[in-house]
Each structure stands twice: as C-alpha cells, then as structure tokens.
Design an enzyme around this catalytic site. Structure first.
Site, PDB file in Angstrom:
ATOM      1  N   ASP A 167       4.828   2.505  -1.012  1.00 41.14           N
ATOM      2  CA  ASP A 167       4.795   3.969  -0.916  1.00 41.14           C
ATOM      3  C   ASP A 167       5.227   4.401   0.477  1.00 41.14           C
ATOM      4  OD1 ASP A 167       2.334   2.974   0.213  1.00 41.14           O
ATOM      5  OD2 ASP A 167       1.462   4.983   0.078  1.00 41.14           O
TER       6      ASP A 167
ATOM      7  N   GLU B 168      -0.982   3.039   0.332  1.00 41.49           N
ATOM      8  CA  GLU B 168      -1.387   2.760   1.712  1.00 41.49           C
ATOM      9  C   GLU B 168      -1.344   4.016   2.562  1.00 41.49           C
ATOM     10  OE1 GLU B 168      -1.228   1.476   5.930  1.00 41.49           O
ATOM     11  OE2 GLU B 168       0.195   2.721   4.835  1.00 41.49           O
TER      12      GLU B 168
HETATM   13  N1  BES Z   1       2.478   0.832   9.288  1.00 39.01           N
HETATM   14  C1  BES Z   1       1.451   1.799   9.452  1.00 39.01           C
HETATM   15  C2  BES Z   1       0.308   1.327  10.322  1.00 39.01           C
HETATM   16  C3  BES Z   1       0.651   1.142  11.768  1.00 39.01           C
HETATM   17  C4  BES Z   1       1.291   2.151  12.462  1.00 39.01           C
HETATM   18  C5  BES Z   1       0.294   0.000  12.412  1.00 39.01           C
HETATM   19  C6  BES Z   1       1.601   1.970  13.810  1.00 39.01           C
HETATM   20  C7  BES Z   1       0.590  -0.172  13.748  1.00 39.01           C
HETATM   21  C8  BES Z   1       1.253   0.817  14.447  1.00 39.01           C
HETATM   22  C9  BES Z   1       0.892   2.215   8.120  1.00 39.01           C
HETATM   23  O1  BES Z   1       1.855   2.341   7.113  1.00 39.01           O
HETATM   24  C10 BES Z   1       0.268   3.556   8.277  1.00 39.01           C
HETATM   25  O2  BES Z   1       0.935   4.463   8.679  1.00 39.01           O
HETATM   26  N2  BES Z   1      -0.980   3.686   7.930  1.00 39.01           N
HETATM   27  C11 BES Z   1      -1.655   4.939   7.923  1.00 39.01           C
HETATM   28  C12 BES Z   1      -2.962   4.742   7.210  1.00 39.01           C
HETATM   29  C13 BES Z   1      -3.738   5.984   6.938  1.00 39.01           C
HETATM   30  C14 BES Z   1      -2.984   6.965   6.118  1.00 39.01           C
HETATM   31  C15 BES Z   1      -5.028   5.626   6.249  1.00 39.01           C
HETATM   32  C16 BES Z   1      -1.858   5.431   9.335  1.00 39.01           C
HETATM   33  O3  BES Z   1      -2.122   4.650  10.256  1.00 39.01           O
HETATM   34  O4  BES Z   1      -1.732   6.655   9.529  1.00 39.01           O
HETATM   35 MN    MN Z   2       2.832   4.348   7.538  1.00 41.70          MN
END
Ligand code: BES
Ligand code: MN
Length: 463
Positions: A88, A153
């Site tokens: 997603d 996610e």
């Molecule tokens: N890939 C990211 C997480 C991430 C971002 C890890 C930057 C390390 C550095 C992931 O897809 C993400 O964006 N997760 C969301 C989760 C939330 C919606 C619960 C986030 O971190 O905003």
């Molecule tokens: Mn993300």
C-alpha cells in the site's frame, strides 16, 4: 563476478520494468475510493511471487485490506526467514505539485519517480529480484522463506496484527527481514536497530451550533478556529517540549555507549535540513537534530481544517475546527498509556465556550533491538560485500507498526536493512528512488539471504 551478481546485473533493466507495473496500481490504503485498486495490487504482487517460483502464493482476505502470503520451503535444515513488506502507499495529494503523475512511473536523471517508488514497492521489488536471481541461478534459495506483504502499513497495520496472531503456529521462522527504512547517505549503507512508535489522533472543536456572520457575532462568542489555535500552541512549549503531563515519564535515557555511537555516525545535518527546504533546524532544546528525530519523542500537527479556505474572502465564524495530531514515541512509551493523558491535556487547554472531542485513530509501540545480535551481524556482512563502506548502525524516526507486533507475537530478531535517502520525498510529491540505490539494495539483499543461509539460528528475542 559470481553467477548470482552477474544475473542481477544482466536483469537490472527488466527489474525496473517489473517494478513500474506495480507502481501503476494506485494502492492508496487510506482512501476508500481505492479499495479495489488495493485488492488488485495484492493480486499483482501474489502473481509476481508465483512467477519467480515462490509456492502457495495467496491473497488472504482480512477485515481491512488483503495480506499477500507466499513461501518457499525447499531448504530443510536451513534457517527460515520471513520477508515483510507493504504494497500500500500514502495518498499522492497534492497532485498539482507532482512533475509527472504519481501513478505513471518514469525514470529521470537515474531516478525512478512514482508514489511507492521507495516506500515500499521499490524496496519490496529489490527482494523479488534477489529471490528470482537465487532461484534462477542456483535452483534454490539459501534459506527457507515466507513472504508477508500487507496492504495497511500506511494506516496502522491493524489487520496484519490479527493475521499474525491467528497464524502464529504456522509462521515458524528464525529471523525477519524488512527493507522499509533508509541509509545515511547514497554510499553509506545502514542498518536500523530502532524505530519510533506512534500515536495518531484527531481533535474536533465545536463552538456555535452553526456558522455565524463574523461582523454580527465576532467578539461575542468563542471561535473554534481561534480555540484550536490556542490548544495546538499549548501542546509544545518554547523549548520544544511536549506539555502533556507524564509524556516523558517512560522515555529511556540514552546510555553513554550509545551517545558515543551516535556521535560517531556520519550524519550530515546540513544536508538533512537542506533537503527539507527549511531555513533552520528547530526542535527540543538540548538535543541534536539526529537525536530529535530518533531517540526523542515529538508531537506534530499533520492536518488542519475548519472555516473557509476557498478563493477570496468570506467573513464567517466557523462552527467547527479540526486537526490531525500525531506523536512519535520512543522506548518505553506506550500509545495506549499516552492517549488518555493527551486527551486530558487537550481538554484542559481548551478555552471556555467550545466542546472538544479527541479521537484515537491508531497507535504503535516503538521498536528497538540489540545492534550486536547475530542476525544483524549477518546483515553487516552482506552490506560490506555490496558497498564500498561498512554499514552504519542507526536509529530512525519513522514507524513500522508491525515490528513491535513481530517481537511480541513471534519473538524473532528483525533486520531492518533499507535503502531510502532523505531526499526521496517519501509521503510527499515527487517520491523517487535512485536507481543506484535500487540496484545496490537488490545486491545487498541477495547477499543477505546467503549470509543468513550460512547460519543464523536466532534464539528467542521476545520482550
Ligand atoms: N517506510 C516507512 C517507515 C520509515 C520512515 C522508517 C522513515 C524509517 C524512516 C513506513 O512506510 C511508514 O511511513 N510508516 C508510517 C506508519 C504509520 C502510518 C503508522 C509512518 O511512519 O508514518
Ligand atoms: Mn510510508
């Protein structure tokens, strides 16, 4: 050059074409209008996993978006890895700021532009290419592999948690592998040993029963827009500290060894801030930019609305104003513990004359693991083979909700080996993935499976 590396080199352009096909599917999990696109994307990923030789590739329906599951268990006696990724993507808006449309992937200047180019379809396809290469060149993978690719996610991973709890018996494994994080620089491979958790909320402020003429009533009653401003301004003080009572109670102090490790990192603060387009760094007093975004929690407005925002002017007192506010959390903060305190603080900050509703949209625990764990050492070896510099061990500020769930439900070590860069525009217009990062990443994960196959028998790692 060995046969595996040669295969990766020979097929690099086609790997990008395969990725582009996935990027053309607008699998925006947060928006109900894209529900069918999300499902179509799940089918597409399952089809790809089947095509490269994974078995039992299935699209599993959940209460929310489907989970894709596939496995290859042809290496009895070898360790088993779980590959986790998400298909997603975040909403692409504002569309007018994209140079080319978000779901029409194109390569410009050695960079692939599209929503999901790096987060996470691009990084998922590095694994798909690496798995294909192993199966084609050697007829086998160096490890047994279960792939779990979810579609929620970007909005909290709630259905995946149920999926993992229901299948915990069948999901026997030794290690979890995730490429959904970043590197400190284009030639500085990195392994992440900690991520922040999150608490995501919405604040609704109601004032008068309906909109009012701002000349007739302005000055006579509380304006929810002004009141929301007061509330938001009160959530952080002039030192950048969050004012919610008890917010910092469970924040772990940074041990001196880790302070030293952080100091030694080749983190380029100037270019990190430059990539934002902001004129200066700003954050919690007493901490560096790296610390502010990794070992310290924070609070941010993610969205703000209410009243008239169209062209020209409209003299009105809006009846309602709202904000989306999220907090990034660090060990050992817990979103379920923080929410009631946050709610109480918002209500306390609200001036008289408005009613305030605070909603908890989702939460995830922070994640931290032992940087010296044998599984992470296998990752270090793989990265050292694929790049010119040895990897840095870093913490990151983003969240991957399932990490804490994996730790709790399966009790396994997690390798976070990601290849994004700070100027990739994730969650923003013009998201891109450097082709060099994609190819370096593909090689790295191909080597990682070899290193894991050579023997990582992980002990239980439950918290
Ligand atoms: N890939 C990211 C997480 C991430 C971002 C890890 C930057 C390390 C550095 C992931 O897809 C993400 O964006 N997760 C969301 C989760 C939330 C919606 C619960 C986030 O971190 O905003
Ligand atoms: Mn993300």
């Amino acid at each position: 050059m060995d046969a595996l590396t040669r295969y990766l080199d020979e097929h690099r352009d086609r790997f990008i074409e395969d990725l582009k096909a996935a990027l053309r599917i607008p699998s925006v999990s947060a928006q109900p209008a894209h529900r069918e696109d999300v499902r179509r994307c799940a089918e597409h990923i399952a089809g790809r996993l089947r095509a490269i030789g994974m078995t039992r590739a299935e699209v599993v329906a959940t209460a929310g978006h489907p989970v894709v599951y596939a496995e290859w268990l042809g290496a009895p006696g070898r360790p088993t890895a779980i590959l986790y990724g998400h298909y997603d993507v975040q909403p692409p808006e504002p569309l007018e700021l994209w140079t080319t449309p978000p779901f029409e992937p194109v390569v410009r200047d050695g960079k692939l532009f599209a929503r999901g180019a790096v987060d996470n379809k691009g990084q998922l396809y590095m694994h798909i290419g690496a798995i294909e290469a192993h199966l084609k060149v050697n007829g086998a993978l160096p490890v047994n592999l279960r792939a779990i690719v979810e579609g929620e996610e970007e909005c909290g991973s709630e259905s995946l948690e149920t999926f993992l709890r229901q299948r915990r018996e069948q999901l026997s494994a030794d290690v979890i592998v995730i490429s959904d994080t970043g590197m400190l620089g284009p030639d500085q491979p990195s392994i992440s040993y900690a991520l922040r958790g999150i608490l995501y909320t919405e604040i609704h402020v109601q004032g008068p029963a309906h909109d009012l003429h701002s000349g007739e009533f302005g000055g006579a009653v509380q304006n929810p827009g002004n009141a929301l401003g007061v509330i938001l301004a009160g959530l952080k003080d002039a030192d950048g500290k969050v004012t919610v009572p008890g917010f910092y109670d469970r924040v772990r102090a940074i041990p001196p060894e880790e302070k030293a490790l952080i100091k030694s990192l080749p983190f380029d603060e100037a270019s990190f801030i430059r990539a934002t387009g902001s004129s200066v760094a700003w954050g919690e007093r007493g901490y560096s930019t790296y610390e502010r975004t990794t070992v310290r929690p924070t609070l941010d407005v993610n969205g703000l609305w209410g009243g008239y925002a169209g062209p020209g002017s409209k003299t009105v007192l809006p009846a309602r104003a709202s904000a989306k506010v999220s907090m990034r959390l660090v060990p050992d903060q817990d979103p379920t513990e923080i929410f009631p305190r946050f709610e109480a603080q918002v209500k306390k900050l609200a001036p008289p004359g408005v009613t305030v509703e605070v909603k908890n949209l989702h939460g995830a625990l922070p994640f931290i693991t032992e940087p010296d764990h044998p599984a992470l050492q296998a990752a270090r070896r793989a990265l050292a083979r694929a790049w010119t510099k040895p990897p840095a061990l870093i913490r990151e500020g983003g969240s991957i909700p399932v990490c804490a769930t994996f730790q709790e439900v399966l009790g396994l070590p997690i390798i976070l080996m990601g290849f994004g860069l700070h100027d990739d525009n994730v969650h923003a217009p013009n998201e891109k993935f450097n082709l060099s990062s994609f190819h370096g990443g593909t090689r790295s994960v191909a080597y990682l499976y070899e290193e894991l196959g050579a023997g990582v028998k992980a002990e239980s790692h439950a918290r």
